[in-house]
Every structure is written in structure tokens, then in C-alpha cells.
Design a protein around this motif. Structure first.
Motif, PDB file in Angstrom:
ATOM      1  N   SER A 202       4.154 -45.791  -9.097  1.00  0.00           N
ATOM      2  CA  SER A 202       3.477 -45.533  -7.827  1.00  0.00           C
ATOM      3  C   SER A 202       1.972 -45.368  -8.011  1.00  0.00           C
ATOM      4  O   SER A 202       1.220 -45.421  -7.040  1.00  0.00           O
ATOM      5  N   ARG A 203       1.540 -45.153  -9.244  1.00  0.00           N
ATOM      6  CA  ARG A 203       0.105 -44.993  -9.524  1.00  0.00           C
ATOM      7  C   ARG A 203      -0.504 -46.249 -10.128  1.00  0.00           C
ATOM      8  O   ARG A 203      -1.555 -46.172 -10.756  1.00  0.00           O
TER       9      ARG A 203
ATOM     10  N   LYS B 238       9.733 -37.895  -9.114  1.00  0.00           N
ATOM     11  CA  LYS B 238       8.472 -38.275  -9.765  1.00  0.00           C
ATOM     12  C   LYS B 238       7.875 -39.521  -9.136  1.00  0.00           C
ATOM     13  O   LYS B 238       6.853 -40.004  -9.567  1.00  0.00           O
ATOM     14  N   ARG B 239       8.576 -40.037  -8.122  1.00  0.00           N
ATOM     15  CA  ARG B 239       8.140 -41.329  -7.600  1.00  0.00           C
ATOM     16  C   ARG B 239       6.736 -41.278  -7.023  1.00  0.00           C
ATOM     17  O   ARG B 239       5.977 -42.208  -7.138  1.00  0.00           O
ATOM     18  N   ASN B 240       6.419 -40.143  -6.401  1.00  0.00           N
ATOM     19  CA  ASN B 240       5.107 -40.068  -5.760  1.00  0.00           C
ATOM     20  C   ASN B 240       4.167 -39.124  -6.494  1.00  0.00           C
ATOM     21  O   ASN B 240       3.164 -38.695  -5.962  1.00  0.00           O
ATOM     22  N   ARG B 241       4.556 -38.805  -7.718  1.00  0.00           N
ATOM     23  CA  ARG B 241       3.750 -37.856  -8.478  1.00  0.00           C
ATOM     24  C   ARG B 241       2.488 -38.531  -9.003  1.00  0.00           C
ATOM     25  O   ARG B 241       2.445 -39.731  -9.237  1.00  0.00           O
ATOM     26  N   LYS B 242       1.470 -37.728  -9.201  1.00  0.00           N
ATOM     27  CA  LYS B 242       0.244 -38.267  -9.789  1.00  0.00           C
ATOM     28  C   LYS B 242       0.490 -38.581 -11.249  1.00  0.00           C
ATOM     29  O   LYS B 242       1.162 -37.838 -11.933  1.00  0.00           O
ATOM     30  N   GLY B 243      -0.118 -39.682 -11.704  1.00  0.00           N
ATOM     31  CA  GLY B 243      -0.025 -40.001 -13.127  1.00  0.00           C
ATOM     32  C   GLY B 243       1.281 -40.634 -13.493  1.00  0.00           C
ATOM     33  O   GLY B 243       2.197 -40.746 -12.714  1.00  0.00           O
TER      34      GLY B 243
ATOM     35  N   PRO C  94      11.172 -46.236 -10.762  1.00  0.00           N
ATOM     36  CA  PRO C  94      10.094 -45.372 -10.259  1.00  0.00           C
ATOM     37  C   PRO C  94      10.006 -44.009 -10.935  1.00  0.00           C
ATOM     38  O   PRO C  94       8.933 -43.431 -10.974  1.00  0.00           O
TER      39      PRO C  94
ATOM     40  N   ALA D 183       0.812 -43.818 -19.345  1.00  0.00           N
ATOM     41  CA  ALA D 183       1.409 -42.565 -18.851  1.00  0.00           C
ATOM     42  C   ALA D 183       1.566 -42.564 -17.331  1.00  0.00           C
ATOM     43  O   ALA D 183       2.041 -41.586 -16.761  1.00  0.00           O
ATOM     44  N   ASN D 184       1.166 -43.666 -16.671  1.00  0.00           N
ATOM     45  CA  ASN D 184       1.261 -43.703 -15.208  1.00  0.00           C
ATOM     46  C   ASN D 184       2.674 -44.039 -14.742  1.00  0.00           C
ATOM     47  O   ASN D 184       3.348 -44.875 -15.328  1.00  0.00           O
ATOM     48  N   HIS D 185       3.063 -43.406 -13.640  1.00  0.00           N
ATOM     49  CA  HIS D 185       4.279 -43.851 -12.966  1.00  0.00           C
ATOM     50  C   HIS D 185       3.929 -45.082 -12.138  1.00  0.00           C
ATOM     51  O   HIS D 185       2.774 -45.260 -11.739  1.00  0.00           O
TER      52      HIS D 185
END
Ligand SMILES: Nc1ncnc2c1ncn2[C@@H]1O[C@H](COP(=O)(O)OP(=O)(O)O)[C@@H](O)[C@H]1O
Ligand SMILES: [Mg+2]
Lengths: 222, 257
Positions: free
Chosen positions: B147-148, A217-222, B102, B143-145
Motif C-alpha cells: 500500500s506504500r 497492516k494493509r494500510n499501515r505506514k511503511g 498486502p 521494508a514497505n508494504h
């Protein structure tokens, strides 16, 4: 050989290969996983510091990894016989395959865990997390995609190794290739075996990649 | 707000091999105040800060949190892990590199410690996580990870993660050094709010403006030694020690154009 007979032989051998690979892959990984975690967390100043034991286990793992597989197969025949009552055939082949898998997978798991940014462990330690929570909630959670890829790699190597046990009567696709393709010189059988092995490896690799991606999920959107 | 902790550091020494990283450090960090640690890079600021929650083990001396020594039960005798974890639960820490997990969303990052360490139910933890994120101005990014999120947003999530645990003491190790200049302000503002609420804060920083305006005391370190402890005005505007003067001169030269 008639095409029907060839297909029949291929199918039987494929099932034997799948049986060997699945059993030794699962068993070996299950045992290799905790060893890999131990190797990655028991160095000096790490979560479960036990540097002497860490070095000892590391040494055994290296020794097992540097033993050529075919020698391992022969060397542990008494042990194999003890466990399975025989030293020949598909079930017996699972023993050396499992033993070869354990150190292989353990090192891959160790590497996957060591890749994790030390800061993530520190953040959990600073918060008062227990070492076990750190293992399960930080290390394994973060390394999950990498461990899945490691498992895929293990299965792919096992497909190759399982073809090698054919040489000592282990059954499976390797056995078929040697008995018909090599000893009776039937290149069409050899070719068919190679094609089935290639397709098998491709399938396993694609499935493993897709699974790892879905967990990452590290590079997932959101 | 829960009561704020005090910290007392007495004759603390730390070696890395033969390298003497902290030399007989004595320092009192009063409750509810902001203490800024400044000094050249490699002077031991992070090491000292990390001794306060025992992420770094000091060799000798004492670090007392509200009168209780952290890390050791008696000189040379390590504290049991359970006791150490209990003490760490009331100390929040914010790192230069944020260190968010992450694979979790912002909200999960904040809730995780509440669930695992504080034993709250998932729903209660997520409710508090939402409150903490709202407090740092990130109600819409829950709700953001990581990386976002921008660096500034990530660091604010990290602060929310720490304050959600209701610490009595907050440690910051160069919280804005990894940020683009335009993102520094949003993080410092959150820290200012925290300071105004009476949190005890120890902040390693190169932001002299923050030290000048927010700190109650400024500590200058060099080569593992504590060179001076005083009001921001006396350290930053009227330093007597030549080492502090020279450090500030370099700082001003680098920051003027
Ligand atoms: N784990 C370590 N091993 C060896 N030396 C270290 C370690 N951590 C820090 N040091 C050394 O200790 C000194 C102080 O480091 P640090 O506290 O990080 O300085 P600062 O935060 O003021 O830049 C530096 O010279 C650094 O190289
Ligand atoms: Mg530092």
C-alpha cells in the motif's frame, strides 16, 4: 433491595454471563472456524472442490441459523442433558450457546475469506504453493483482521443470547433481569442489568476493534 | 542463469460452458525468446497464457513444457497435485493487478515463496529477496508494504517475487495495463533486462512498442483463434491478414492525437 445486595447479585450474574460467553464463544469459534474455511474453499473449482458436501454443510448451517434460539435451546435439551447431566443452569446453557455460535461464526469466517482478492490465491497457486499453505499463509493471514472482527461480533451476539437463556434458568445477567426486574417488578435491577450489558458490549467491541486494527497492516505506514 | 524452457502448444481447446474460448491453438514458444501475445480484448490471450501454467484447465490438446505435458498425465487424466506444483515452480507469473500479499512487506512478499515452496531458510530467503529487489531497482523499498508503493513499484516487486524463484519461463498478463502511463516505462525496462538475459518470456500486452522492439515473435489472436505468428516486423508493420490490419488501425487511431 440494598445497594450492597444489588451489587453482589450483579457481580455473581456477570461472572455467570462471562463464563457462558467465554466458554461457548471459544468452543463455538474453534469448531466454526474450520467449517467456515471449508465453506469458503470447497465450491466448484475452488481449493478443495467438494460441491455436494459444500451444499450439504451450507444447508445444515442455514437450518441451524434460521432456528430461533429459544427453540434451539428447548429442542436440544436431551442432548444438553446427555453432555452435562442437567438441562438447567449455567453449564447447561453453554451447550445451546455453543451450537448457536458454530454456524454463526462459520458464515462470518466464510464471508471474511471470500472477501479476499482471488488474485492473491492465484499468485500463490502459480508459484506452486500447496492448498494447505494457501489456507494458512494466504487466506487466514489475509483474513485475520476480518476474522477477529467476526469473533468480536460473535461475542457481542452471545452476550445477548446468554441473556436469553436466563429465561430458561440459565443464570447470568438475563436471569437476574427477568427474576427481579420483570417478575418482582424492580425497575432499578432491570436498569442496572441493562447498564452492565451495555458496558460489557462496548468493552468487547472496542477491544476487538483495536486488536483487529493492530493486525491490519494493509494500510499501515511503511 | 538456469536454462530456459521451451513451450509447445498443440491443438489446445478451451470452453467456458458452451463458449469456445480457445480454438485448436498451435504455437511453439522457443527457449530464451520473447513471445508477445496481442489481439483485441476478449480474444483469449489471458486464457491461453494461463493454460501454460494450468491456472486455466484446457479441455483438449497438449501444453508441453520442455516436452512434459502440464496438467494431464495423459489426455483426460489429471496430473497429481504434487507433480503440477513441481512444474509450476519453474514458471513465474506476473499479473495485471500485481497480486502482492498486502499484509507482507516487499521483502516478505519475495521471500515467502522461497521459504514455503523452495524450502530455503528464512535468512537465505531474505538475502535472495534483497538481491531480487535490488535487481528491479527497489533496494530502498524493501521494508514497505504494497500500500506504500506506486503501481510501477508494486509490479516490480511482483517481478522480483517471480524471478527470485529462479524460473525457466516467465508469463506476463498485461503487466503494465493497470499502471499510469508515466510508470509503464520502469516496468518495461525491467522486463527488457530479463529478456536480454535469455529468459523465455510470454507476454500478453497492448504495448506495441515493447512488442516491436523486444519480442522475437508476435502472436495475434482474435475470437479464440490464433490468426498469425511471425516476426514483430511482419505482424506489426507488414500484416497481411485483414483482421490484424484492422486491429492495428484501431490501435493507432486511439494512440494518435
Ligand atoms: N472464467 C470464465 N468464465 C466464463 N468466460 C470466461 C472466463 N474467463 C474468460 N472468459 C471469456 O473468454 C474469452 C476470452 O477471455 P480472455 O482470455 O480473458 O481474453 P483476453 O485476455 O484476450 O482479453 C472472453 O470472451 C471472456 O469473456
Ligand atoms: Mg486478458
Amino acid at each position: 433491595m440494598s445497594p450492597e445486595m444489588l451489587v453482589d447479585l450483579l457481580w455473581k450474574s456477570l461472572l455467570q454471563t462471562l463464563q457462558m460467553v467465554a466458554a461457548s464463544g471459544l468452543l463455538g469459534s474453534l469448531i466454526g472456524l474450520p467449517i467456515g474455511i471449508f465453506l469458503a474453499t470447497s465450491g466448484k473449482g475452488e481449493l478443495f472442490p467438494a460441491p455436494a458436501l459444500n451444499r450439504a454443510v451450507g444447508l445444515i448451517v442455514n437450518a441451524a441459523r434460521s432456528t430461533p434460539f429459544i427453540i434451539l435451546v428447548v429442542a436440544i435439551i436431551p442432548f444438553t442433558r446427555l453432555l452435562t447431566g442437567t438441562s438447567i443452569g449455567t453449564t447447561a446453557a453453554i451447550v445451546p450457546l455453543t451450537i448457536a455460535t458454530i454456524p454463526f461464526f462459520a458464515r462470518l469466517v466464510e464471508a471474511a475469506i471470500r472477501e479476499i482478492d482471488k488474485g492473491l490465491i492465484e499468485a500463490a497457486r502459480a508459484m506452486g504453493a500447496t492448498p494447505m499453505q494457501i489456507v494458512f499463509k494466504v487466506l487466514l493471514a489475509e483474513a485475520r483482521p476480518a476474522i477477529l472482527l467476526a469473533f468480536t461480533m460473535t461475542i457481542v451476539s452471545l452476550i445477548g443470547y446468554s441473556a436469553m437463556v436466563g429465561a430458561v434458568g440459565g443464570g447470568g445477567l438475563g436471569d437476574l433481569g427477568i427474576r427481579y426486574g420483570y417478575q418482582r417488578f424492580m425497575p432499578d435491577v432491570m436498569l442496572a442489568v441493562v447498564v452492565v450489558l451495555i458496558v460489557l458490549v462496548q468493552l468487547v467491541q472496542s477491544a476487538g476493534d483495536a486488536l483487529a486494527r493492530s493486525f491490519d497492516k494493509r494500510n499501515r505506514k511503511g | 542463469m538456469v536454462s530456459a524452457s521451451s513451450v509447445e502448444i498443440r491443438k489446445v481447446n478451451k470452453h467456458y460452458g458452451t463458449f469456445h474460448a480457445l480454438k485448436d491453438i498451435d504455437l511453439v514458444i522457443p527457449p530464451g525468446k520473447v513471445t508477445c501475445l496481442i489481439g483485441p480484448s476478449g480474444s483469449g490471450k489471458s486464457t491461453l497464457l494461463r493454460c501454460v501454467n494450468f491456472l486455466e484447465e484446457y479441455d483438449s490438446g497438449e501444453v508441453l513444457i520442455d516436452g512434459t505435458m502440464i496438467g494431464y498425465e495423459a489426455p483426460g487424466k489429471k496430473m497429481p497435485g504434487r507433480k503440477l506444483r513441481e512444474m509450476r515452480r519453474s514458471i513465474g507469473m506476473v499479473f495485471q493487478q500485481f497480486n502482492l500479499w498486502p499484509h507482507m512487506t516487499a521483502r516478505e512478499n519475495v521471500a515467502e515463496g522461497l521459504i514455503r515452496v523452495r524450502g530455503l531458510s528464512k535468512s537465505e530467503a531474505h538475502r535472495r529477496a534483497a538481491d531480487a529487489l535490488a535487481k528491479v531497482g527497489l533496494a530502498d523499498k524493501m521494508a514497505n508494504h504494497p500500500s506504500r508503493l506506486s503501481g510501477g513499484q508494486q509490479q516490480r516487486v511482483a517481478i522480483a517475487r517471480a524471478i527470485a524463484m529462479e524460473p525457466r519461463l516467465m508469463l506476463f498478463d498485461e503487466p503494465t495495463s493497470a499502471l499510469d502511463p508515466e510508470l509503464v516505462g520502469e516496468v518495461l525496462n525491467v522486463m527488457k533486462t530479463l529478456a536480454s538475459e535469455g529468459m523465455t518470456m510470454v507476454v500478453v500486452t497492448h504495448e506495441m512498442g515493447f512488442a516491436a522492439h523486444v519480442a522475437d515473435q508476435v502472436v495475434f489472436m482474435e475470437k479464440g483463434e490464433l490468426v498469425g505468428v511471425d516476426s514483430p516486423d511482419r505482424i506489426l508493420h507488414h500484416p497481411e491478414d485483414a483482421r490484424i490490419q484492422s486491429f492495428l488501425r484501431t490501435y493507432h487511431e486511439r494512440n494518435s492525437f
